[in-house]
Design a protein around this motif. Structure first.
Motif, PDB file in Angstrom:
ATOM      1  N   GLY A   1      43.770  55.092  39.336  1.00 39.93           N
ATOM      2  CA  GLY A   1      42.914  53.959  39.004  1.00 39.93           C
ATOM      3  C   GLY A   1      42.315  53.998  37.611  1.00 39.93           C
ATOM      4  N   ARG A   2      42.506  55.085  36.888  1.00 42.29           N
ATOM      5  CA  ARG A   2      41.899  55.204  35.552  1.00 42.29           C
ATOM      6  C   ARG A   2      42.478  54.198  34.557  1.00 42.29           C
ATOM      7  N   ALA A   3      43.785  53.932  34.639  1.00 45.79           N
ATOM      8  CA  ALA A   3      44.399  52.975  33.705  1.00 45.79           C
ATOM      9  C   ALA A   3      43.819  51.578  33.907  1.00 45.79           C
ATOM     10  N   PHE A   4      43.675  51.163  35.153  1.00 44.01           N
ATOM     11  CA  PHE A   4      43.104  49.842  35.417  1.00 44.01           C
ATOM     12  C   PHE A   4      41.647  49.797  34.963  1.00 44.01           C
ATOM     13  N   ALA A   5      40.937  50.901  35.132  1.00 47.82           N
ATOM     14  CA  ALA A   5      39.551  50.965  34.656  1.00 47.82           C
ATOM     15  C   ALA A   5      39.499  50.805  33.134  1.00 47.82           C
ATOM     16  N   ILE A   6      40.465  51.377  32.432  1.00 47.19           N
ATOM     17  CA  ILE A   6      40.530  51.223  30.971  1.00 47.19           C
ATOM     18  C   ILE A   6      40.770  49.761  30.615  1.00 47.19           C
ATOM     19  N   ILE A   7      41.673  49.112  31.334  1.00 47.83           N
ATOM     20  CA  ILE A   7      41.948  47.695  31.082  1.00 47.83           C
ATOM     21  C   ILE A   7      40.688  46.870  31.301  1.00 47.83           C
ATOM     22  N   LEU A   8      40.026  47.079  32.429  1.00 47.53           N
ATOM     23  CA  LEU A   8      38.804  46.320  32.725  1.00 47.53           C
ATOM     24  C   LEU A   8      37.698  46.595  31.716  1.00 47.53           C
ATOM     25  N   SER A   9      37.505  47.858  31.355  1.00 46.59           N
ATOM     26  CA  SER A   9      36.431  48.179  30.403  1.00 46.59           C
ATOM     27  C   SER A   9      36.744  47.633  29.014  1.00 46.59           C
ATOM     28  N   THR A  10      38.012  47.636  28.620  1.00 46.12           N
ATOM     29  CA  THR A  10      38.405  47.077  27.324  1.00 46.12           C
ATOM     30  C   THR A  10      38.070  45.590  27.272  1.00 46.12           C
ATOM     31  N   LEU A  11      38.420  44.871  28.323  1.00 40.99           N
ATOM     32  CA  LEU A  11      38.136  43.435  28.368  1.00 40.99           C
ATOM     33  C   LEU A  11      36.641  43.162  28.445  1.00 40.99           C
ATOM     34  N   HIS A  12      35.930  43.987  29.186  1.00 43.92           N
ATOM     35  CA  HIS A  12      34.470  43.843  29.273  1.00 43.92           C
ATOM     36  C   HIS A  12      33.822  44.065  27.905  1.00 43.92           C
ATOM     37  N   GLU A  13      34.280  45.087  27.183  1.00 39.62           N
ATOM     38  CA  GLU A  13      33.748  45.372  25.847  1.00 39.62           C
ATOM     39  C   GLU A  13      34.006  44.222  24.875  1.00 39.62           C
ATOM     40  N   LEU A  14      35.050  43.444  25.128  1.00 39.50           N
ATOM     41  CA  LEU A  14      35.344  42.276  24.289  1.00 39.50           C
ATOM     42  C   LEU A  14      34.491  41.072  24.684  1.00 39.50           C
ATOM     43  N   GLY A  15      33.688  41.231  25.741  1.00 39.95           N
ATOM     44  CA  GLY A  15      32.768  40.174  26.140  1.00 39.95           C
ATOM     45  C   GLY A  15      33.269  39.262  27.251  1.00 39.95           C
ATOM     46  N   TYR A  16      34.352  39.638  27.904  1.00 38.05           N
ATOM     47  CA  TYR A  16      34.895  38.797  28.956  1.00 38.05           C
ATOM     48  C   TYR A  16      34.302  39.167  30.310  1.00 38.05           C
ATOM     49  N   GLY A  17      33.916  38.138  31.073  1.00 40.53           N
ATOM     50  CA  GLY A  17      33.598  38.321  32.474  1.00 40.53           C
ATOM     51  C   GLY A  17      34.926  38.483  33.195  1.00 40.53           C
ATOM     52  N   LEU A  18      34.954  39.295  34.213  1.00 38.64           N
ATOM     53  CA  LEU A  18      36.232  39.652  34.817  1.00 38.64           C
ATOM     54  C   LEU A  18      36.304  39.296  36.291  1.00 38.64           C
ATOM     55  N   GLU A  19      37.443  38.777  36.675  1.00 33.23           N
ATOM     56  CA  GLU A  19      37.803  38.595  38.077  1.00 33.23           C
ATOM     57  C   GLU A  19      39.258  38.996  38.187  1.00 33.23           C
ATOM     58  N   TRP A  20      39.599  39.693  39.251  1.00 34.06           N
ATOM     59  CA  TRP A  20      40.988  40.057  39.453  1.00 34.06           C
ATOM     60  C   TRP A  20      41.322  39.957  40.926  1.00 34.06           C
ATOM     61  N   ASN A  21      42.609  39.797  41.188  1.00 33.39           N
ATOM     62  CA  ASN A  21      43.069  39.621  42.550  1.00 33.39           C
ATOM     63  C   ASN A  21      44.522  40.058  42.634  1.00 33.39           C
ATOM     64  N   VAL A  22      44.912  40.577  43.780  1.00 35.85           N
ATOM     65  CA  VAL A  22      46.312  40.885  44.041  1.00 35.85           C
ATOM     66  C   VAL A  22      46.856  39.730  44.879  1.00 35.85           C
ATOM     67  N   CYS A  23      47.890  39.088  44.368  1.00 34.99           N
ATOM     68  CA  CYS A  23      48.511  37.963  45.054  1.00 34.99           C
ATOM     69  C   CYS A  23      49.941  38.320  45.433  1.00 34.99           C
ATOM     70  N   ASP A  24      50.371  37.826  46.554  1.00 34.12           N
ATOM     71  CA  ASP A  24      51.758  37.974  46.966  1.00 34.12           C
ATOM     72  C   ASP A  24      52.470  36.696  46.538  1.00 34.12           C
ATOM     73  N   SER A  25      53.455  36.837  45.654  1.00 38.95           N
ATOM     74  CA  SER A  25      54.148  35.646  45.133  1.00 38.95           C
ATOM     75  C   SER A  25      54.837  34.853  46.240  1.00 38.95           C
ATOM     76  N   ALA A  26      55.139  35.496  47.350  1.00 40.85           N
ATOM     77  CA  ALA A  26      55.755  34.779  48.468  1.00 40.85           C
ATOM     78  C   ALA A  26      54.821  33.706  49.036  1.00 40.85           C
ATOM     79  N   ASP A  27      53.535  33.854  48.783  1.00 42.19           N
ATOM     80  CA  ASP A  27      52.549  32.877  49.270  1.00 42.19           C
ATOM     81  C   ASP A  27      52.379  31.675  48.348  1.00 42.19           C
ATOM     82  N   HIS A  28      53.073  31.697  47.201  1.00 39.50           N
ATOM     83  CA  HIS A  28      52.853  30.626  46.219  1.00 39.50           C
ATOM     84  C   HIS A  28      54.154  29.957  45.837  1.00 39.50           C
TER      85      HIS A  28
END
Length: 156
Positions: free
Chosen positions: A129-156
């Motif tokens: 989970g450290r890589a995803f934490a780096i991604i989230l913290s990088t975006l947060h440091e740039l000033g972005y509010g964050l929302e994320w979700n795992v979607c199954d493409s079969a549902d769309h």
């Protein structure tokens, strides 16, 4: 170009999944795209109506943000091979995995109001989970509010 359209840049465009969705929804204007794979880019151009004013960049690492048009939304399906269960699982150690930081570089320079990013579910698990934490913290440091979700493409 209509004044009320939301302008977006399609980074790591592939054959244009983001573009297809945004075109279908309506209200969006693509100002350009980036795709290094010449076959994917040829498909993108054959599938989508590319405006004469749109910019094209073959290599994300060589984009000069100062020469880019302004945009409100940065879409990026950044390369998943380094995160995928079927790949080598090298994450940021793979040059393709490190391309996430090109998104951050352009977001910092251009400051679009929104980012819409896509990748594989396994990115959440990489390096415990450290890589995803780096991604989230990088975006947060740039000033972005964050929302994320795992979607199954079969549902769309």
């Amino acid at each position: 170009m209509e004044k009320n359209l939301i302008r977006y840049f399609d980074m790591f465009a592939g054959i244009g999944g983001f573009r297809a969705g945004l075109t279908r929804v309506g209200g969006f204007q693509c100002v350009g795209h980036c795709e290094i794979d010449k076959y994917a880019d040829a498909s993108y151009r054959a599938i989508h109506d590319i405006g004469k004013e749109e910019v094209y960049y073959p290599d994300a690492t060589k984009i000069d943000p100062g020469g880019m048009p302004d945009f409100d939304l940065l879409c990026a399906g950044f390369p998943c091979q380094s995160w995928s269960a079927s790949g080598r699982k090298l994450g940021f150690a793979d040059p393709r995995g490190a391309l996430f930081f090109e998104i951050a570089r352009l977001a910092k320079a251009k400051q679009p109001a929104y980012l819409l990013l896509e990748n594989v579910p396994r990115i959440l698990l990489h390096d415990q989970g450290r890589a995803f934490a780096i991604i989230l913290s990088t975006l947060h440091e740039l000033g972005y509010g964050l929302e994320w979700n795992v979607c199954d493409s079969a549902d769309h």
